[in-house]
Design an enzyme around this catalytic site. Structure first.
Site, short mmCIF file in Angstrom:
data_model
loop_
_atom_site.label_atom_id
_atom_site.label_comp_id
_atom_site.label_asym_id
_atom_site.label_seq_id
_atom_site.Cartn_x
_atom_site.Cartn_y
_atom_site.Cartn_z
N ASN A 5 0.87 -1.17 0.00
CA ASN A 5 0.00 0.00 0.00
C ASN A 5 0.91 1.22 0.00
O ASN A 5 1.52 1.54 1.01
CB ASN A 5 -0.91 -0.02 1.24
N LYS A 7 0.11 4.27 -0.30
CA LYS A 7 -0.52 5.45 0.31
C LYS A 7 -0.29 6.69 -0.57
O LYS A 7 -0.29 6.56 -1.79
CB LYS A 7 0.00 5.64 1.75
N HIS A 90 -9.44 1.29 4.81
CA HIS A 90 -8.18 1.46 5.53
C HIS A 90 -8.41 2.41 6.72
O HIS A 90 -9.20 3.34 6.62
CB HIS A 90 -7.10 2.02 4.59
N GLU A 92 -6.79 4.78 7.84
CA GLU A 92 -6.57 6.20 7.53
C GLU A 92 -7.80 6.80 6.85
O GLU A 92 -8.12 7.97 7.06
CB GLU A 92 -5.31 6.34 6.66
N GLU A 162 -5.27 -4.92 10.37
CA GLU A 162 -4.25 -3.90 10.62
C GLU A 162 -4.57 -3.20 11.95
O GLU A 162 -5.43 -2.29 11.97
CB GLU A 162 -4.25 -2.86 9.50
N GLY A 168 2.49 2.38 10.78
CA GLY A 168 3.47 3.46 10.65
C GLY A 168 4.17 3.82 11.95
O GLY A 168 4.81 4.86 12.05
N SER A 207 3.37 -2.03 10.27
CA SER A 207 4.82 -2.08 10.50
C SER A 207 5.43 -3.44 10.15
O SER A 207 6.42 -3.86 10.76
CB SER A 207 5.16 -1.69 11.94
P1 13P Z 1 3.10 0.46 7.58
O1 13P Z 1 3.63 -0.83 7.03
O2 13P Z 1 3.83 1.66 7.08
O3 13P Z 1 2.95 0.40 9.07
O4 13P Z 1 1.61 0.63 7.00
C1 13P Z 1 0.75 -0.44 7.10
C2 13P Z 1 -0.47 -0.14 6.34
O5 13P Z 1 -1.23 0.75 6.71
C3 13P Z 1 -0.73 -0.88 5.11
O6 13P Z 1 -2.00 -0.63 4.64
#
Ligand code: 13P
Length: 245
Positions: A5, A7, A90, A92, A162, A168, A207
């Site tokens: 992903n 982002k 997601h 976010e 997740e 992150g 992560s």
């Molecule tokens: P990170 O791997 O940067 O923690 O992000 C995970 C994520 O949100 C994948 O969709």
């Protein structure tokens, strides 16, 4: 499945460059590899992936077919670009863009109807983890997202567990906690869809990187990873794809 992903990273030109690097990877596993660039980079990504096994995913879509929805993107256009998967719900998007269980459900149904495959994200907040309601939260999110999905469609669904506090942050769920939560999600799917739940791929995300991917993905319930930061660097993503158990 190992899905990246990306982002809000990688312009079209940067996407072409990163995909060129990823195409050189010799995959040593039978995992399906998917990259999910920004919407504006999908066209460039699609052209660059023409002669590749790597699949293309989007990060969001609208639940209507077309019309007066300024700034939104429909399934038909994603399909035209060769997109196969769409990340939905997601954390976010839930946190910053008003995504709810209801909109995630509408999008899941539309994506499946249009012949795309959803990667539905679920996960608990730190507060929810601390008060011990992780399983309740993720099972509710999962069942809500899948409301109205048919038994013929369920095998095309991918779930990504997740934990919000792990995204992150450099903190991951322990492999055994992630495994147990994913087992609970699978049980919830089984309650509705029976043993087809065993064919639903459930990924871990949060992560995940070249250092911890092996331990996480060797857990029996974990069918792969949804990777953010570590998927933006070809050498790291390669190590995740070719993880050692
Ligand atoms: P990170 O791997 O940067 O923690 O992000 C995970 C994520 O949100 C994948 O969709």
């Amino acid at each position: 499945m190992i899905a990246g992903n990306w982002k809000m990273n990688k312009s079209p030109a940067e996407t072409v460059k990163l995909i060129a690097e990823l195409k050189k990877i010799q995959t040593k596993t039978n995992a399906e590899v998917v990259v999910c660039p920004m919407t504006v980079s999908l066209f460039a990504a699609s052209a660059q992936l023409k002669d590749s096994e790597i699949k293309l995913g989007a990060q969001n879509v609208h639940f209507e077919d077309k019309g007066a929805f300024t700034g939104e993107v429909n399934c038909a256009s994603l399909k035209e670009l060769g997109v196969e998967y769409v990340i939905l719900g997601h954390s976010e998007r839930r946190q910053y863009f008003g995504e709810t269980d209801e909109t995630v459900n509408k999008k899941t149904l539309k994506v499946l109807e249009q012949g795309l495959k959803p990667i539905v994200c679920v996960g608990e907040s730190l507060e929810q983890k601390q008060i011990g309601i992780t399983n309740e939260v993720v099972c509710l999110q999962t069942k809500a997202a899948l409301c109205g999905v048919t038994s013929a469609q369920i095998r095309d669904v991918v779930i990504a567990y997740e934990p919000v506090w792990a995204i992150g942050t450099g903190m991951t769920a322990t492999a055994s906690d992630a495994n147990q939560t994913i087992a609970a999600i699978r049980k919830a799917i089984r309650e509705v869809f029976g043993y087809a739940a065993d064919d639903v791929r459930i990924l871990y995300g949060g992560s995940m990187n070249d250092k911890n991917a092996g331990e996480l993905m060797s857990q029996p319930e974990i069918d792969g990873g949804l990777i953010g930061g570590a998927s933006l660097i070809a050498e790291k993503f390669e190590k995740v794809i070719n993880y050692n158990r």
